[in-house]
Design a protein around this motif. Structure first.
Motif, PDB file in Angstrom:
ATOM      1  N   GLY A  96       0.832  -1.198   0.000  1.00 40.61           N
ATOM      2  CA  GLY A  96       0.000   0.000   0.000  1.00 40.61           C
ATOM      3  C   GLY A  96       0.863   1.243   0.000  1.00 40.61           C
ATOM      4  N   PHE A  97       0.245   2.379  -0.328  1.00 36.90           N
ATOM      5  CA  PHE A  97       1.008   3.619  -0.458  1.00 36.90           C
ATOM      6  C   PHE A  97       1.643   4.058   0.862  1.00 36.90           C
ATOM      7  N   LEU A  98       0.872   3.991   1.950  1.00 46.06           N
ATOM      8  CA  LEU A  98       1.361   4.561   3.212  1.00 46.06           C
ATOM      9  C   LEU A  98       2.568   3.803   3.757  1.00 46.06           C
ATOM     10  N   LEU A  99       2.433   2.505   3.906  1.00 44.46           N
ATOM     11  CA  LEU A  99       3.535   1.725   4.472  1.00 44.46           C
ATOM     12  C   LEU A  99       4.716   1.674   3.491  1.00 44.46           C
ATOM     13  N   GLY A 100       4.400   1.460   2.215  1.00 47.74           N
ATOM     14  CA  GLY A 100       5.450   1.367   1.198  1.00 47.74           C
ATOM     15  C   GLY A 100       6.263   2.645   1.120  1.00 47.74           C
ATOM     16  N   THR A 101       5.583   3.783   1.100  1.00 49.17           N
ATOM     17  CA  THR A 101       6.281   5.064   0.980  1.00 49.17           C
ATOM     18  C   THR A 101       7.084   5.356   2.242  1.00 49.17           C
ATOM     19  N   PHE A 102       6.511   5.026   3.392  1.00 42.36           N
ATOM     20  CA  PHE A 102       7.224   5.246   4.659  1.00 42.36           C
ATOM     21  C   PHE A 102       8.552   4.479   4.654  1.00 42.36           C
ATOM     22  N   LEU A 103       8.498   3.211   4.266  1.00 46.23           N
ATOM     23  CA  LEU A 103       9.722   2.397   4.246  1.00 46.23           C
ATOM     24  C   LEU A 103      10.713   2.916   3.204  1.00 46.23           C
ATOM     25  N   TRP A 104      10.178   3.279   2.049  1.00 45.97           N
ATOM     26  CA  TRP A 104      11.033   3.739   0.944  1.00 45.97           C
ATOM     27  C   TRP A 104      11.765   5.038   1.317  1.00 45.97           C
ATOM     28  N   VAL A 105      11.002   6.007   1.816  1.00 45.65           N
ATOM     29  CA  VAL A 105      11.616   7.306   2.144  1.00 45.65           C
ATOM     30  C   VAL A 105      12.620   7.142   3.294  1.00 45.65           C
ATOM     31  N   SER A 106      12.275   6.326   4.283  1.00 45.99           N
ATOM     32  CA  SER A 106      13.206   6.114   5.411  1.00 45.99           C
ATOM     33  C   SER A 106      14.514   5.513   4.911  1.00 45.99           C
ATOM     34  N   LEU A 107      14.395   4.526   4.047  1.00 49.26           N
ATOM     35  CA  LEU A 107      15.577   3.861   3.511  1.00 49.26           C
ATOM     36  C   LEU A 107      16.410   4.815   2.660  1.00 49.26           C
ATOM     37  N   MET A 108      15.720   5.630   1.874  1.00 49.59           N
ATOM     38  CA  MET A 108      16.418   6.615   1.027  1.00 49.59           C
ATOM     39  C   MET A 108      17.171   7.610   1.902  1.00 49.59           C
ATOM     40  N   ALA A 109      16.521   8.058   2.984  1.00 51.07           N
ATOM     41  CA  ALA A 109      17.162   9.027   3.883  1.00 51.07           C
ATOM     42  C   ALA A 109      18.414   8.415   4.496  1.00 51.07           C
ATOM     43  N   TRP A 110      18.317   7.155   4.877  1.00 46.31           N
ATOM     44  CA  TRP A 110      19.458   6.467   5.490  1.00 46.31           C
ATOM     45  C   TRP A 110      20.599   6.334   4.463  1.00 46.31           C
ATOM     46  N   MET A 111      20.234   5.982   3.241  1.00 41.84           N
ATOM     47  CA  MET A 111      21.252   5.832   2.193  1.00 41.84           C
ATOM     48  C   MET A 111      21.855   7.168   1.783  1.00 41.84           C
ATOM     49  N   ALA A 112      21.081   8.243   1.952  1.00 45.94           N
ATOM     50  CA  ALA A 112      21.587   9.570   1.566  1.00 45.94           C
ATOM     51  C   ALA A 112      22.464  10.181   2.652  1.00 45.94           C
ATOM     52  N   GLY A 113      22.730   9.439   3.697  1.00 44.37           N
ATOM     53  CA  GLY A 113      23.709   9.905   4.682  1.00 44.37           C
ATOM     54  C   GLY A 113      23.187  10.101   6.090  1.00 44.37           C
ATOM     55  N   GLU A 114      21.897   9.864   6.325  1.00 41.50           N
ATOM     56  CA  GLU A 114      21.362  10.027   7.679  1.00 41.50           C
ATOM     57  C   GLU A 114      21.616   8.732   8.459  1.00 41.50           C
ATOM     58  N   LYS A 115      22.614   8.772   9.311  1.00 43.72           N
ATOM     59  CA  LYS A 115      22.995   7.531   9.982  1.00 43.72           C
ATOM     60  C   LYS A 115      22.202   7.275  11.262  1.00 43.72           C
ATOM     61  N   ARG A 116      21.487   8.298  11.759  1.00 51.07           N
ATOM     62  CA  ARG A 116      20.645   8.083  12.945  1.00 51.07           C
ATOM     63  C   ARG A 116      19.341   7.436  12.467  1.00 51.07           C
ATOM     64  N   VAL A 117      19.136   6.212  12.924  1.00 50.94           N
ATOM     65  CA  VAL A 117      17.983   5.453  12.413  1.00 50.94           C
ATOM     66  C   VAL A 117      16.664   6.149  12.755  1.00 50.94           C
ATOM     67  N   TRP A 118      16.555   6.672  13.987  1.00 51.24           N
ATOM     68  CA  TRP A 118      15.292   7.301  14.386  1.00 51.24           C
ATOM     69  C   TRP A 118      14.986   8.525  13.524  1.00 51.24           C
ATOM     70  N   MET A 119      16.047   9.229  13.115  1.00 51.67           N
ATOM     71  CA  MET A 119      15.852  10.418  12.270  1.00 51.67           C
ATOM     72  C   MET A 119      15.388  10.005  10.865  1.00 51.67           C
ATOM     73  N   ALA A 120      15.988   8.921  10.359  1.00 49.20           N
ATOM     74  CA  ALA A 120      15.576   8.422   9.037  1.00 49.20           C
ATOM     75  C   ALA A 120      14.098   8.003   9.079  1.00 49.20           C
ATOM     76  N   ILE A 121      13.712   7.381  10.195  1.00 52.25           N
ATOM     77  CA  ILE A 121      12.303   6.947  10.348  1.00 52.25           C
ATOM     78  C   ILE A 121      11.383   8.171  10.420  1.00 52.25           C
ATOM     79  N   LEU A 122      11.848   9.206  11.129  1.00 51.12           N
ATOM     80  CA  LEU A 122      11.058  10.437  11.257  1.00 51.12           C
ATOM     81  C   LEU A 122      10.869  11.099   9.884  1.00 51.12           C
ATOM     82  N   ILE A 123      11.954  11.116   9.094  1.00 47.03           N
ATOM     83  CA  ILE A 123      11.865  11.704   7.743  1.00 47.03           C
ATOM     84  C   ILE A 123      10.836  10.919   6.916  1.00 47.03           C
ATOM     85  N   GLY A 124      10.909   9.606   7.031  1.00 51.82           N
ATOM     86  CA  GLY A 124       9.962   8.754   6.305  1.00 51.82           C
ATOM     87  C   GLY A 124       8.533   9.021   6.737  1.00 51.82           C
TER      88      GLY A 124
END
Lengths: 167, 491
Positions: A96-124
């Motif tokens: 679904g859009f909500l869960l899929g996008t949340f996971l995708w954006v969080s992962l992208m944020a982490w790959m783009a250099g955000e090493k704090r996991v909680w921050m990547a999750i917040l961005i997602g």
């Protein structure tokens, strides 16, 4: 792993040559027979374009690579980010859009250099919720609902603005 | 004329209409800045609201969105190098290099003033010469349209900075993509490979965002540098000085004339106007080699031309009842809902309403002059403060959403991913991306007009040189192509 300019130039040109040849083959084998004039033959125009593309690609292949033409570095990280794009599109109809996008954006944020996991999750989370509000609630775009986890059905019912924008 | 002016002011200068113009222009600027969404979508979404307000207010709202959106796209082109709207594709050529040189504020200033000048110029022309221009536009048939499309495509010679072969390859890729889908003349399916989703053809938005936005995300993963590292001074947008405006008066004027004329021809829109104006600016320039390195003439020519289309597109709609582009078609729908039918009769009987529309759009242009600078400052400040770990997913997410919104289909998202890789490789081997966009937009017009012309003439190609307007357009096209070579001094 580095792919150098000269090879890359030729690789792109070679790809375009094969692409034009393949499409020309397709153009010469239409699904149903077409007419014989410009107006009635749907493939005359694309054939002309593809022949020109073929000739131009051959010229490009024969040309020497110019100075400053790029090289490809960090192939693994490029493949990884692309795999995320592909994975997202494949999983979207299931998650679904909500869960899929949340996971995708969080992962992208982490790959783009955000090493704090909680921050990547917040961005997602914030990215997904903003998209939900703007595109789903306001613009009423029908996003895919998850087959496995259907968060969308809950959010769809809990639409805070309701039919405010339906005139 | 004077009575119409007074009556028009009476309509526009009411609190409701002034508020509508303000909010619609602001919305247009915001939507223009967001990559890929574009004023057309905003106009479609807002269309139902215009049914419950007076016709003139509805027209003002929709056209103000157009005015704001046409400029907003240029801001994203200047700051991120990603066209906010297809019509701002050509703006990237010089606005982004200027930003890279640490002059982002100056680039935005030229974007805003270029748009303002083009918009106001076209409206003034519209007031005085609408019926005359409409008569000329009506004389255009398939051969003239084919010539005009060819003229737009020939702009690629001007865009190919280093290698004409690479520019032509890019153009041919775009023309091929434009041919995918159902053939308009015969309804035959071309290169769809049995995929239902491809029968409607390939939309411009996924290709645009894939080439310019997703390829940038991939580049970032390689180089870890998404946007220019702006310094504080570069972040302050500034208007060009009076001296600069005077220096580039020719560029402002030429592009505005091109945009107005192209806008007046139904079916030929802002993108073509921007590319043709850019090519023409390069042709007449004393230093054409500097185009693409970040010079004001390059920015002004694109922005003035694409905003001048907003006024020009009104001409055939108001005088002949033929929409100049997709947005004026929606404005026409609003008028139909209110029981009004644009055309010669409407143009003669509703002069007050038409003058109100002109005045409202001029006000919208003035508002845009301030909103554009303020919006740019806000965006630039946000980008400067935003970490790349937020910016990268943000750009990818907005691109995905804008693409999905085109037809609520994941196929378009897949197309965007594919063109992300294509764009990445093409940039690596220095094949320009913009001709692909130009060709996708002009391809259907070129092919359709070419085939219709040859159908009319029984396959005789002389039809293109025996009609006066067509011959004139072809002569100008040839001049546009050969001029750079004629000017080259032997070394």
């Amino acid at each position: 792993m580095i792919f150098r300019a000269k090879n890359l130039n030729r690789a792109v040109a070679a790809f375009l040559v094969f692409f034009s040849l393949f499409m020309l083959w397709v153009a010469y084998h239409p699904e149903r027979p077409s007419g014989k004039t410009w107006a009635t033959d749907a493939m005359v125009y694309p054939k002309g374009i593809l022949f020109l593309l073929l000739i131009s690609s051959v010229i490009l292949f024969l040309q020497r690579a110019e100075k400053g033409e790029g090289k490809i570095e960090k192939i693994p990280s490029l493949l990884a980010i692309y795999a995320i794009f592909i994975g997202y599109s494949l999983l979207l109809p299931h998650l679904g859009f909500l869960l899929g996008t949340f996971l995708w954006v969080s992962l992208m944020a982490w790959m783009a250099g955000e090493k704090r996991v909680w921050m990547a999750i917040l961005i997602g989370f914030l990215g997904t919720m903003t998209s939900y509000l703007v595109f789903w609630v306001v613009l009423r775009v029908p996003f895919p609902e998850g087959k496995i986890i259907g968060l969308e059905r809950f959010f769809g019912k809990a639409n805070p603005i309701g039919s405010f924008f339906d005139v | 004329m004077f009575d119409a002016l007074i009556g028009g002011c009476g309509i526009v200068f009411t609190p409701l209409n002034l508020l509508i113009i303000f909010f619609a222009t602001t919305l247009g600027v915001i939507i223009g800045i967001a990559p890929g969404i574009g004023p057309f979508m905003a106009v479609v979404v807002l269309l139902p609201f215009t049914f419950n307000i007076p016709a003139e207010s509805g027209m003002l709202a929709l056209m103000s969105i157009f005015v704001g959106g046409a400029m907003g796209g240029g801001i994203t082109s200047a700051i991120l190098g990603i066209p906010g709207t297809p019509m701002a594709t050509a703006t990237v050529f010089d606005a982004y290099p200027m930003s890279k040189k640490g002059q982002a504020g100056k680039a935005v200033g030229f974007v805003v003033t270029g748009s303002f000048f083009g918009g106001v110029f076209s409206l003034v022309v519209c007031i005085f010469t609408a019926p005359l221009l409409a008569r000329v536009a009506l004389a255009f048939g398939p051969p003239e349209y084919a010539g005009l499309a060819l003229m737009g495509l020939s702009a690629v010679i001007a865009l190919s900075q280093e290698s004409v072969v690479k520019g032509i390859i890019s153009l041919l890729i775009g023309l091929f993509l434009a041919a995918v889908g159902t053939d308009e003349a015969t309804a035959d399916l071309r290169f769809t490979f049995g995929m239902m989703q491809l029968t409607k053809g390939i939309d411009i938005v996924p290709v645009l965002l894939g080439l310019f936005s997703i390829s940038k995300v991939l580049e970032f993963m390689e180089e870890r540098l998404m946007v220019i590292q702006y310094d504080e001074k570069a972040l302050i947008p500034r208007y060009p000085s009076r001296k600069e405006i005077w220096k580039y008066k020719g560029a402002y004027l030429r592009a505005s004339v091109i945009g107005t004329i192209i806008g007046a021809i139904p079916g030929v829109g802002s993108v073509q106007a921007a590319f043709i104006a850019y090519a023409e600016a390069k042709r007449v320039s004393k230093h054409p080699e500097l185009f693409g390195t970040g010079i004001p003439e390059g920015i002004i020519s694109c922005e003035s031309a694409d905003n001048a289309v907003s006024g020009g597109a009104l001409i055939p709609m108001l005088t002949l009842g033929i929409p100049g582009d997709a947005i004026t078609a929606i404005v026409m729908a609003t008028l139909f809902v209110h029981g009004l039918t644009p055309g010669p009769h409407f143009f003669q009987t509703q002069t007050v309403m038409i003058t109100a529309l002109y005045i409202g759009m001029i006000i919208s242009n003035f508002l845009m002059l301030f909103l554009g600078m303020y919006g740019a400052r806000l965006v630039m400040g946000m980008i400067a403060r935003t970490k790349e770990s937020v910016l990268i997913p943000g750009v990818a997410l907005i691109s995905m959403l804008a693409t999905y919104c085109v037809s609520a289909s994941l196929t378009d998202v897949w197309i965007m991913w594919v063109f992300g890789v294509v764009g990445y490789f093409l940039v690596k081997v220095k094949i320009p991306l913009s001709p692909i966009i130009l060709a996708i937009i002009l391809g259907p017009l070129f092919e359709g007009s070419l085939r219709r012309s040859l159908s009319i003439s029984d396959g005789d190609f002389t039809i293109f040189i025996t009609r006066p307007y067509s011959a004139l357009i072809l002569a100008l096209t040839v001049l546009l192509i050969v001029w750079p070579y004629l000017r080259k001094k032997p070394t």
